[in-house]
Enzyme design. Structure first.
Site, short mmCIF file in Angstrom:
data_model
loop_
_atom_site.label_atom_id
_atom_site.label_comp_id
_atom_site.label_asym_id
_atom_site.label_seq_id
_atom_site.Cartn_x
_atom_site.Cartn_y
_atom_site.Cartn_z
N SER A 43 34.36 36.59 50.19
CA SER A 43 33.60 37.02 49.02
C SER A 43 33.37 35.86 48.07
O SER A 43 34.18 34.93 47.99
CB SER A 43 34.39 38.12 48.32
OG SER A 43 33.94 38.31 47.00
N TYR B 125 42.01 39.93 44.10
CA TYR B 125 41.11 40.10 45.25
C TYR B 125 40.57 38.74 45.71
O TYR B 125 40.63 38.40 46.90
CB TYR B 125 39.97 41.01 44.83
CG TYR B 125 38.89 41.24 45.85
CD1 TYR B 125 39.05 42.16 46.88
CD2 TYR B 125 37.67 40.56 45.77
CE1 TYR B 125 38.04 42.40 47.79
CE2 TYR B 125 36.66 40.79 46.69
CZ TYR B 125 36.84 41.70 47.70
OH TYR B 125 35.84 41.93 48.61
N LYS C 189 41.28 36.81 49.28
CA LYS C 189 40.21 36.36 50.17
C LYS C 189 40.34 34.85 50.43
O LYS C 189 40.17 34.39 51.57
CB LYS C 189 38.84 36.67 49.55
CG LYS C 189 38.51 38.17 49.50
CD LYS C 189 38.24 38.74 50.88
CE LYS C 189 37.75 40.18 50.84
NZ LYS C 189 37.61 40.77 52.18
#
Lengths: 328, 328
Positions: free
Chosen positions: A125, A149, A153
């Site tokens: 992402s 998050y 990633k």
């Protein structure tokens, strides 16, 4: 060839499944079977011409990966994750699913041995980047996540690079732009409005715009996202070298440009359904997000978007989600 | 203030312990106790003016961190790691110690709760960078490790940034240059020759130079490394923001410049003890290593080296390790 999709019940997973079953092949190879995994069982595709297994399992369970890998899938699309907001609110859960789950997966692949080295396509992402950054983020800008998050990633990108370098799998991580227009209902994600202001008016509903029209962001259609995955699953990775993490191409537009596109494609009656209600919280969150990228590496490696303009992104939505019609 | 040193039996850990015990304080605060941990019990310092606990434990054990954290150390120096060559040869061991061990540590800190937020100083490495990279690696160049060790250090940097951002600890990761002159015996590390060609001739022994004299690399003295750690343990980190990973200052010199320094400081008899025996394996490994850095962020934050020239690095070795004398 057997294909495994982890996180297959999500929007991108469903669209990828549809495309693969429709085409019946990935690159030059016929697909002979598919396994679709998610935490809730993905819908079993109707009328599939090949055997499709559907598995409900918790990706964060240490034992969840082994039975999926036991089928020796040739290509694994790893889309399993909890989203940014949830990973931020539920710290342990985020690390368990978004980090530990991936480690269980790559260790399960490694445990097979005997030369088994599947293609692993990991959806990373643009959340690996947090402000401040250049106006256009280049291929060599460093990981600066400002969310758990994004951290998870980033870490998975590094792990997949290292496992690939060691010859334990054949991995590639692709950083998807924000997907627009995201089909479905409005959700509470801070990024939701980028799609809401297109999708809801086209459906005859009002949509709230919580930021100013000069906010710039990085988009790609669901169709492009699926195209990136398919290309990542088939391309020759020998030329890529050990840096197997790539920002995908996309389109940098302001919210004002999005609305102008909507007016061109669907008319003023449709854009009139967008209500401006500034939300300081969302304005603050979005101010730290990437606005634009230089994606020379990905372009050189053959990744392409399905759209050339934001008008195209809207047309793809009308075509793929609304059967070609909208509420004028 | 109580200080915990993880990996205290290593060279840097021993020198850090000596300095802290000698000064009796860290920054403006008196040190009231220290705990020294390593996989083999660190030597108990003689005549310490304060209580010093010595703990032998396996950093990769899930339960090893909790009892160390139970003493609520105010500052934790985390030097525990297996080195690059070992992490490359023993894949599982590398991930267990260099990654899982760090996670156990930061989760043990987090588990304390109640506002406990110690300063955590993590020793990262320039191994987070692998070729190709710019001639001078800047503060925003991305992580491109080409070893499992570098991957593990990169991941720990990301974790410590995220835990710090979430307010779970007060972390900083410092990337040490190659330490030169490393005291002790020659070892089989590919980087060993950078120190061997200085240390051995000064001790009257021959040393092997396996690469050409134009090889350029990035160095700092053991004294500088300890200085970086002390500064990282005391500095005001509020101004640093969420990017708590920094390349430390160092000195970029060629092997030829190292030898010229040695001749200036110790004479031609000493440099005559360097034998040129090219080793293609080492030449290959070293060609992928960083050669030079721009470390503006660290310099601005007050990190400084103890040396201004490579001659100083040699003099520091003669002073600190050889009692001011060498074999002329």
């Amino acid at each position: 060839m057997h294909i495994l999709i982890l996180g297959a019940a999500g929007m991108v997973g469903r669209k990828l499944t549809e495309r693969l079953l429709r085409e019946g092949r990935l690159g030059k190879q016929d697909i002979t079977g598919m396994t679709l995994q998610d935490v809730v069982a993905p819908a079993k595709p109707a009328n599939a011409a090949i055997p499709v297994n559907v598995v409900a399992s918790d990706f964060a369970d240490a034992g969840a990966a082994a039975p999926l890998i036991a089928e020796r899938p040739d290509v694994i699309f790893h889309l399993a994750a909890i989203v940014s907001g949830e990973a931020e609110a539920e710290f342990d859960k985020g690390y368990r699913i978004n980090l530990d789950g991936t480690r269980y997966l790559i260790d399960a692949i490694r445990a097979v041995g005997g030369g088994y080295k599947p293609r692993l396509v990991f959806t990373s992402s643009i959340a690996v980047f947090g402000a401040p950054f250049p106006e256009k983020i280049g291929d060599e800008f460093f990981h600066t996540p400002l969310t758990s998050y994004g951290t998870q990633k980033s870490i998975c990108e590094l792990l997949i690079n290292d496992y690939t370098r060691k010859g334990l799998l054949d991995g590639i991580s692709i950083r998807l732009p924000t997907i627009c227009v995201r089909p479905g209902k409005p959700n509470k994600a801070a990024s939701g409005f980028f799609s809401n202001i297109i999708r809801e008016p086209l459906a005859g509903e009002e949509a709230v715009l919580p930021v100013s029209e000069d906010v710039r962001h990085w988009h790609a259609s669901p169709k492009s996202a699926v195209g990136f995955l398919v290309h990542a699953g088939t391309m020759d990775l020998n030329a890529v070298g050990p840096r197997r993490n790539l920002s995908m191409p996309g389109m940098s537009v302001t919210v004002g440009e999005q609305i102008a596109s909507l007016e061109r494609v669907a008319g003023k009656n449709v854009t009139a359904r967008i209500k401006r209600v500034p939300d300081p919280t969302i304005i603050g969150i979005v101010s730290g997000w990437p606005r634009d990228f230089v994606t020379d590496r990905a372009l050189k490696l053959g990744f392409t978007t399905a759209e050339k303009t934001f008008d195209d992104i809207i047309r793809i939505h009308i075509e793929d989600e609304l059967g070609g019609k909208f509420a004028a």
